[in-house]
Design a protein around this motif. Sequence first.
Motif, PDB file in Angstrom:
ATOM      1  N   ARG A 211    -144.033  21.189 -34.301  1.00  9.97           N
ATOM      2  CA  ARG A 211    -142.927  20.435 -34.879  1.00  9.97           C
ATOM      3  C   ARG A 211    -142.841  20.741 -36.378  1.00  9.97           C
ATOM      4  O   ARG A 211    -143.867  20.784 -37.074  1.00  9.97           O
ATOM      5  N   ILE A 212    -141.631  20.965 -36.855  1.00  7.71           N
ATOM      6  CA  ILE A 212    -141.417  21.185 -38.285  1.00  7.71           C
ATOM      7  C   ILE A 212    -141.635  19.860 -39.019  1.00  7.71           C
ATOM      8  O   ILE A 212    -141.083  18.831 -38.636  1.00  7.71           O
ATOM      9  N   VAL A 213    -142.432  19.898 -40.079  1.00 11.67           N
ATOM     10  CA  VAL A 213    -142.759  18.707 -40.863  1.00 11.67           C
ATOM     11  C   VAL A 213    -142.482  18.998 -42.332  1.00 11.67           C
ATOM     12  O   VAL A 213    -142.825  20.078 -42.836  1.00 11.67           O
ATOM     13  N   ASP A 214    -141.887  18.053 -43.031  1.00 16.70           N
ATOM     14  CA  ASP A 214    -141.661  18.176 -44.474  1.00 16.70           C
ATOM     15  C   ASP A 214    -142.929  17.758 -45.198  1.00 16.70           C
ATOM     16  O   ASP A 214    -143.283  16.573 -45.214  1.00 16.70           O
ATOM     17  N   PRO A 215    -143.657  18.685 -45.830  1.00 17.09           N
ATOM     18  CA  PRO A 215    -144.919  18.329 -46.478  1.00 17.09           C
ATOM     19  C   PRO A 215    -144.746  17.512 -47.752  1.00 17.09           C
ATOM     20  O   PRO A 215    -145.730  16.971 -48.275  1.00 17.09           O
ATOM     21  N   LEU A 216    -143.510  17.399 -48.247  1.00 18.13           N
ATOM     22  CA  LEU A 216    -143.264  16.670 -49.496  1.00 18.13           C
ATOM     23  C   LEU A 216    -142.601  15.314 -49.260  1.00 18.13           C
ATOM     24  O   LEU A 216    -142.245  14.626 -50.223  1.00 18.13           O
ATOM     25  N   ALA A 217    -142.453  14.909 -48.009  1.00 18.23           N
ATOM     26  CA  ALA A 217    -141.728  13.669 -47.716  1.00 18.23           C
ATOM     27  C   ALA A 217    -142.481  12.431 -48.188  1.00 18.23           C
ATOM     28  O   ALA A 217    -141.876  11.476 -48.683  1.00 18.23           O
ATOM     29  N   TYR A 218    -143.798  12.432 -48.046  1.00 14.97           N
ATOM     30  CA  TYR A 218    -144.563  11.241 -48.430  1.00 14.97           C
ATOM     31  C   TYR A 218    -144.629  11.114 -49.946  1.00 14.97           C
ATOM     32  O   TYR A 218    -144.885  12.091 -50.661  1.00 14.97           O
ATOM     33  N   GLN A 219    -144.430   9.894 -50.443  1.00 10.83           N
ATOM     34  CA  GLN A 219    -144.495   9.621 -51.881  1.00 10.83           C
ATOM     35  C   GLN A 219    -145.825   8.945 -52.208  1.00 10.83           C
ATOM     36  O   GLN A 219    -146.041   7.776 -51.881  1.00 10.83           O
ATOM     37  N   TRP A 220    -146.716   9.698 -52.834  1.00 11.08           N
ATOM     38  CA  TRP A 220    -148.043   9.178 -53.155  1.00 11.08           C
ATOM     39  C   TRP A 220    -147.954   8.079 -54.208  1.00 11.08           C
ATOM     40  O   TRP A 220    -147.152   8.156 -55.138  1.00 11.08           O
ATOM     41  N   GLN A 221    -148.833   7.076 -54.076  1.00 10.72           N
ATOM     42  CA  GLN A 221    -148.837   5.934 -54.987  1.00 10.72           C
ATOM     43  C   GLN A 221    -150.025   5.927 -55.942  1.00 10.72           C
ATOM     44  O   GLN A 221    -150.001   5.238 -56.953  1.00 10.72           O
ATOM     45  N   ASN A 222    -151.077   6.648 -55.620  1.00 13.19           N
ATOM     46  CA  ASN A 222    -152.304   6.582 -56.422  1.00 13.19           C
ATOM     47  C   ASN A 222    -152.705   7.977 -56.883  1.00 13.19           C
ATOM     48  O   ASN A 222    -153.717   8.542 -56.456  1.00 13.19           O
ATOM     49  N   ASP A 223    -151.902   8.516 -57.788  1.00 16.12           N
ATOM     50  CA  ASP A 223    -152.105   9.888 -58.253  1.00 16.12           C
ATOM     51  C   ASP A 223    -153.362  10.050 -59.094  1.00 16.12           C
ATOM     52  O   ASP A 223    -153.889  11.156 -59.200  1.00 16.12           O
ATOM     53  N   ASP A 224    -153.828   8.981 -59.717  1.00 18.95           N
ATOM     54  CA  ASP A 224    -154.895   9.115 -60.705  1.00 18.95           C
ATOM     55  C   ASP A 224    -156.282   8.826 -60.138  1.00 18.95           C
ATOM     56  O   ASP A 224    -157.245   8.654 -60.894  1.00 18.95           O
ATOM     57  N   PHE A 225    -156.426   8.789 -58.798  1.00 16.56           N
ATOM     58  CA  PHE A 225    -157.735   8.485 -58.217  1.00 16.56           C
ATOM     59  C   PHE A 225    -158.746   9.582 -58.546  1.00 16.56           C
ATOM     60  O   PHE A 225    -158.471  10.776 -58.434  1.00 16.56           O
ATOM     61  N   VAL A 226    -159.949   9.158 -58.925  1.00 17.77           N
ATOM     62  CA  VAL A 226    -161.081  10.056 -59.145  1.00 17.77           C
ATOM     63  C   VAL A 226    -162.288   9.451 -58.430  1.00 17.77           C
ATOM     64  O   VAL A 226    -162.591   8.269 -58.597  1.00 17.77           O
ATOM     65  N   ALA A 227    -162.961  10.242 -57.608  1.00 18.15           N
ATOM     66  CA  ALA A 227    -164.104   9.753 -56.839  1.00 18.15           C
ATOM     67  C   ALA A 227    -165.254   9.358 -57.747  1.00 18.15           C
ATOM     68  O   ALA A 227    -165.424   9.892 -58.847  1.00 18.15           O
ATOM     69  N   SER A 228    -166.064   8.415 -57.282  1.00 21.20           N
ATOM     70  CA  SER A 228    -167.257   7.996 -58.025  1.00 21.20           C
ATOM     71  C   SER A 228    -168.252   9.152 -58.114  1.00 21.20           C
ATOM     72  O   SER A 228    -168.241  10.065 -57.279  1.00 21.20           O
ATOM     73  N   PRO A 229    -169.130   9.132 -59.102  1.00 16.55           N
ATOM     74  CA  PRO A 229    -170.171  10.167 -59.188  1.00 16.55           C
ATOM     75  C   PRO A 229    -171.003  10.201 -57.908  1.00 16.55           C
ATOM     76  O   PRO A 229    -171.232   9.174 -57.261  1.00 16.55           O
ATOM     77  N   LEU A 230    -171.458  11.381 -57.552  1.00 12.73           N
ATOM     78  CA  LEU A 230    -172.151  11.589 -56.285  1.00 12.73           C
ATOM     79  C   LEU A 230    -173.353  10.665 -56.116  1.00 12.73           C
ATOM     80  O   LEU A 230    -173.606  10.148 -55.018  1.00 12.73           O
ATOM     81  N   ASP A 231    -174.095  10.420 -57.188  1.00 14.70           N
ATOM     82  CA  ASP A 231    -175.302   9.600 -57.052  1.00 14.70           C
ATOM     83  C   ASP A 231    -174.989   8.110 -56.920  1.00 14.70           C
ATOM     84  O   ASP A 231    -175.912   7.294 -56.767  1.00 14.70           O
ATOM     85  N   GLU A 232    -173.704   7.766 -56.928  1.00 10.31           N
ATOM     86  CA  GLU A 232    -173.311   6.363 -56.734  1.00 10.31           C
ATOM     87  C   GLU A 232    -172.600   6.143 -55.393  1.00 10.31           C
ATOM     88  O   GLU A 232    -172.128   5.045 -55.114  1.00 10.31           O
ATOM     89  N   TRP A 233    -172.546   7.179 -54.566  1.00 12.87           N
ATOM     90  CA  TRP A 233    -171.800   7.067 -53.317  1.00 12.87           C
ATOM     91  C   TRP A 233    -172.429   6.060 -52.355  1.00 12.87           C
ATOM     92  O   TRP A 233    -173.657   6.050 -52.149  1.00 12.87           O
ATOM     93  N   VAL A 234    -171.560   5.239 -51.765  1.00 12.67           N
ATOM     94  CA  VAL A 234    -171.917   4.389 -50.628  1.00 12.67           C
ATOM     95  C   VAL A 234    -170.967   4.808 -49.511  1.00 12.67           C
ATOM     96  O   VAL A 234    -169.774   4.516 -49.544  1.00 12.67           O
ATOM     97  N   VAL A 235    -171.510   5.516 -48.503  1.00 14.12           N
ATOM     98  CA  VAL A 235    -170.688   6.212 -47.517  1.00 14.12           C
ATOM     99  C   VAL A 235    -170.622   5.416 -46.220  1.00 14.12           C
ATOM    100  O   VAL A 235    -171.635   4.971 -45.689  1.00 14.12           O
ATOM    101  N   TYR A 236    -169.398   5.267 -45.724  1.00 11.20           N
ATOM    102  CA  TYR A 236    -169.133   4.617 -44.443  1.00 11.20           C
ATOM    103  C   TYR A 236    -168.559   5.664 -43.504  1.00 11.20           C
ATOM    104  O   TYR A 236    -167.480   6.202 -43.760  1.00 11.20           O
ATOM    105  N   GLN A 237    -169.292   5.995 -42.417  1.00 10.59           N
ATOM    106  CA  GLN A 237    -168.756   6.930 -41.432  1.00 10.59           C
ATOM    107  C   GLN A 237    -167.784   6.186 -40.537  1.00 10.59           C
ATOM    108  O   GLN A 237    -168.114   5.141 -39.978  1.00 10.59           O
ATOM    109  N   LEU A 238    -166.588   6.751 -40.366  1.00  8.92           N
ATOM    110  CA  LEU A 238    -165.501   6.015 -39.728  1.00  8.92           C
ATOM    111  C   LEU A 238    -164.846   6.870 -38.653  1.00  8.92           C
ATOM    112  O   LEU A 238    -164.421   7.998 -38.909  1.00  8.92           O
TER     113      LEU A 238
END
Length: 411
Positions: A211-238
């Motif tokens: 199926r043809i999909v428009d890759p630009l259709a979704y409007q992102w709301q949280n452009d400035d997200f930056v992940a926490s430093p690796l040694d602070e990760w609390v990981v939830y497998q989902l």
Amino acid sequence: MLFASDNNVEWDLLSHETMHDLRPLVPLDAESFQVQLLVGGDDLTDARVGYWVDGAFVGWVDANNAGPQGPKDIWIASIPSVTGTRVEYVFEVIDGSDSDYYGSDGASETLPTDRFVVDFGTLEHARKGATPVEGGTVFRVWAPTRSSVQVRGEFNGWSTGDALTKVGEDFIGFVAGAEAGDMYKYYFNNSHWNTDPHAAELVTSDNLNARIVDPLAYQWQNDDFVASPLDEWVVYQLHVGTFAGRNDPFGSTGNPSGYRDVGDRAAHLAELGVNVVMLNPINEFPGDFSGGYNPISMFAWESAYGSGDDLKYMIDELHGEGIAVILDVVWNHVSPTDNFLWDFDGSQQYYDASPQDTPWGAQADFDKQGVFDYYMESVHHVMGEFRMDGYRQDAVMAMTDSGWTGQWSSG
């Protein structure tokens, strides 16, 4: 501020790919287009783009900082419409007194001769798959041994007639009237049907049509997200399909639960102290219920969980709660059932002539450039378009030239 202006351009953080960083995604007919450059956040003080038309230098256009995307900034410049068929361009990047350049072979201190290219004649700046543009869709598929490829779909009554042009090992072309939402398949050498390995959506209820999909259709709301430093990760497998709905204080869901169900519960995960979600594999698999370790595509997402835009919503909501998203990905094999990559175009391209086996199915022929590219292009799909933050790579010991590596078999 991620990188202070220190009179030193961070070369390693410069990124531009013509197949992903143009707007429109596939410029046509010598039209004006924008180029986007990803750089380290707050690193540059200025930037501009120099461009050539059919080999002749035209001039420079200024770029502007359009804001953050994660830990990086996006600088954008507009190249005007031209009279010609081939536009080449390079970036000049400036941090205070330090002025460098960025071309198709990387960064340099002098004006490079290697340039990014938009070719209006061949459309080889198009990415693989189906990219909707004004008035139709540009298709591109890797089929190195075929002599002809046609696109047949809802837009042309599944008829022949929309032939693609061979450019190197690929077939590329614009099909008028094909639009987002339409189903299609490729038709190789007037004899062999198959779906699109780069399709972002496969219709599992209808013969694995793409199926043809428009890759630009979704409007992102949280452009400035930056992940926490690796040694602070609390990981939830989902596992998306079983995460929500059963004994769920937030309400019932369908079975399986889906991407939006997870996104709507992002605040709950944050309350638990989670700052990283590791997703069980969510690439399309046969049926609606699976742990995910039997994918059939590196680009299409499990449709029983929702659409690609639903997945983007989930990632966006998790990012909004300060939670990074990493993907458990399976490259060592695909599902033995529904494996459309086998004899993909009527010839064996994605696998060795004598297939290398793993305990779960044949290993892809990673030594072949087109196969290698398929998997590497999926990285941009995951971490570029879908803005995930990392990978867990499944069973790399089954990705060697000898197939299953014996010394790893006991763990």
